[in-house]
Design an enzyme around this catalytic site. Structure first.
Site: not given
Ligand SMILES: Cc1cc2nc3c(=O)[nH]c(=O)nc-3n(C[C@H](O)[C@H](O)[C@H](O)COP(=O)(O)OP(=O)(O)OC[C@H]3O[C@@H](n4cnc5c(N)ncnc54)[C@H](O)[C@@H]3O)c2cc1C
Length: 351
Positions: A336, A255
């Site tokens: 992230e 992600c």
């Protein structure tokens, strides 16, 4: 120490110069490391860091490269690929579930994308084992080795590629669980080249965060306290978890963005806090491709790369997401992943 004496000292470890890094990342992009070495023992890990520091050469440690974007220009200094792999099961330890809310966020809406809530549970046993795991140990190997012996807890992280060092660095999460729940202390090589242990309370674990992101201590090994839970239940959860994770594209870095906060979600009136949902349903960018990098059709918070991709392609896709989000929602997603070899100016539109 000069760079010549550094090269001489590290040469026996098969030191390489201008070594291509793309194959050491899951995105398969990025330029060369000025110096590159792969280490398989604690001694070699420590030796290479200390030698580089003495010669004033920057050090970057990578594990499986599953959470990094390496610049097409490459990385200056020494890149150490950490393959120091060891699992030592020690004496009993006292375990109580760590219910800290590391997420500080709502979990992904269970009706959207990959939901893991259906197989989630908390292990209530107090019987537990201390396990010391070196930082280059593959996470999948660790999970299989421990669960087979009835040592549970890591089933929530099945299907996540990477090493124990990379997992602790970013406090990986699986469903509602974070690896910090099981960490007791971390053995580090500190900035003064001393080997020392740091207790969990000093590691500032949070959502996608540990103190290692803001200091120059390197993770050598990690001491965990894992429950001796229900082995069959853990095995079943691990298998199901890995099955769900295998649907995600592996030619990615997972992600790309952190979930938005609950406050942002409420303010924006969004159904979900996941960027997968936002990029797909709100920004309408799912499937968009620039060069050889594409917003995944399977999960819109994943960026996939194809043969011939460059990190510039990935950056351009991230710039598109950031500018569209800024225009439609007034916010820029928080990556992230970790950027290696870039300067701030090159990242100014995406962070
Ligand atoms: C298909 C896919 C699915 C994923 N699913 C998840 C998921 O469900 N949950 C999740 O949290 N993540 C997920 N990820 C992201 C990634 O797998 C994890 O963050 C993983 O733990 C990274 O480990 P690594 O060894 O590859 O670290 P790397 O990517 O090699 O490094 C990441 C960072 O850690 C630093 N680092 C690594 N080792 C050390 C060390 N010994 N000392 C100091 N610093 C170190 C590096 O310098 C770098 O900044 C996924 C990735 C992919 C490709």
């Amino acid at each position: 120490m000069t760079s010549n004496s550094f090269e001489k000292e590290i040469k026996p470890l098969e030191l390489k110069k201008d070594y291509p890094l793309a194959k050491h990342t899951t995105w398969k992009v990025g330029g060369p490391a000025e110096y590159f070495v792969e280490v398989k023992t604690k001694q070699d890990l420590i030796k290479s860091i200390i030698a580089a520091r003495k010669a004033d050469i920057a050090v970057t440690i990578i594990g499986w490269g599953s959470n990094i974007l390496v610049s097409d220009k490459g990385i200056k200094g020494l890149v150490i690929k950490n393959s120091y792999s060891e699992i030592n099961i020690l004496e009993e330890c006292s375990y109580s579930p760590d219910k800290t809310n590391y997420a500080r966020l709502k979990q992904v809406d269970s009706s959207q994308y990959y939901s893991f809530t259906d197989i989630d549970y908390i292990e209530e046993t107090s019987v537990a084992r201390k396990v010391n795991i070196s930082s280059g140990t593959p996470l999948p190997l660790t999970i299989n080795t421990l669960i087979r012996q009835g040592i549970t807890g890591l089933q929530w992280f099945s299907g996540i590629p990477g090493t124990i060092g990379g997992a602790v660095y970013n406090n990986i999460h699986g469903g509602s669980h974070f690896i910090a729940e099981f960490v007791s202390r971390v053995e580090v090589l500190d900035e003064n080249n001393n080997l020392t242990w740091i207790d969990k309370e000093q590691l500032d674990f949070a959502y996608d965060y540990s103190i290692f992101q803001t200091n120059t201590n390197y993770i050598v090994s990690v001491e965990f306290c894992f429950p001796i839970g229900d082995k069959d239940k853990a095995l079943a959860a691990s298998t199901e978890w890995a099955r769900k994770k295998s649907l995600q594209p592996s030619n990615s870095a997972g992600c790309t963005y952190q979930n938005i906060t609950e406050t942002e979600q409420e303010k924006l009136g969004l159904e979900s806090n996941s960027w997968g949902y936002i990029i797909d349903k709100i920004l309408g960018l799912k499937g968009k491709q620039i060069g050889q990098a594409k917003i995944s059709d399977k999960h819109a918070a994943f960026i996939e790369t194809y043969p011939g991709a460059t990190s510039e392609d990935v950056i351009k896709v991230m710039e598109l997401i950031a500018s569209t989000s800024k225009e439609k929602l007034g916010i820029i997603p928080h990556p992230e992943i970790f950027f290696l070899g870039f300067n701030d100016d090159e990242l100014k539109h995406i962070k």
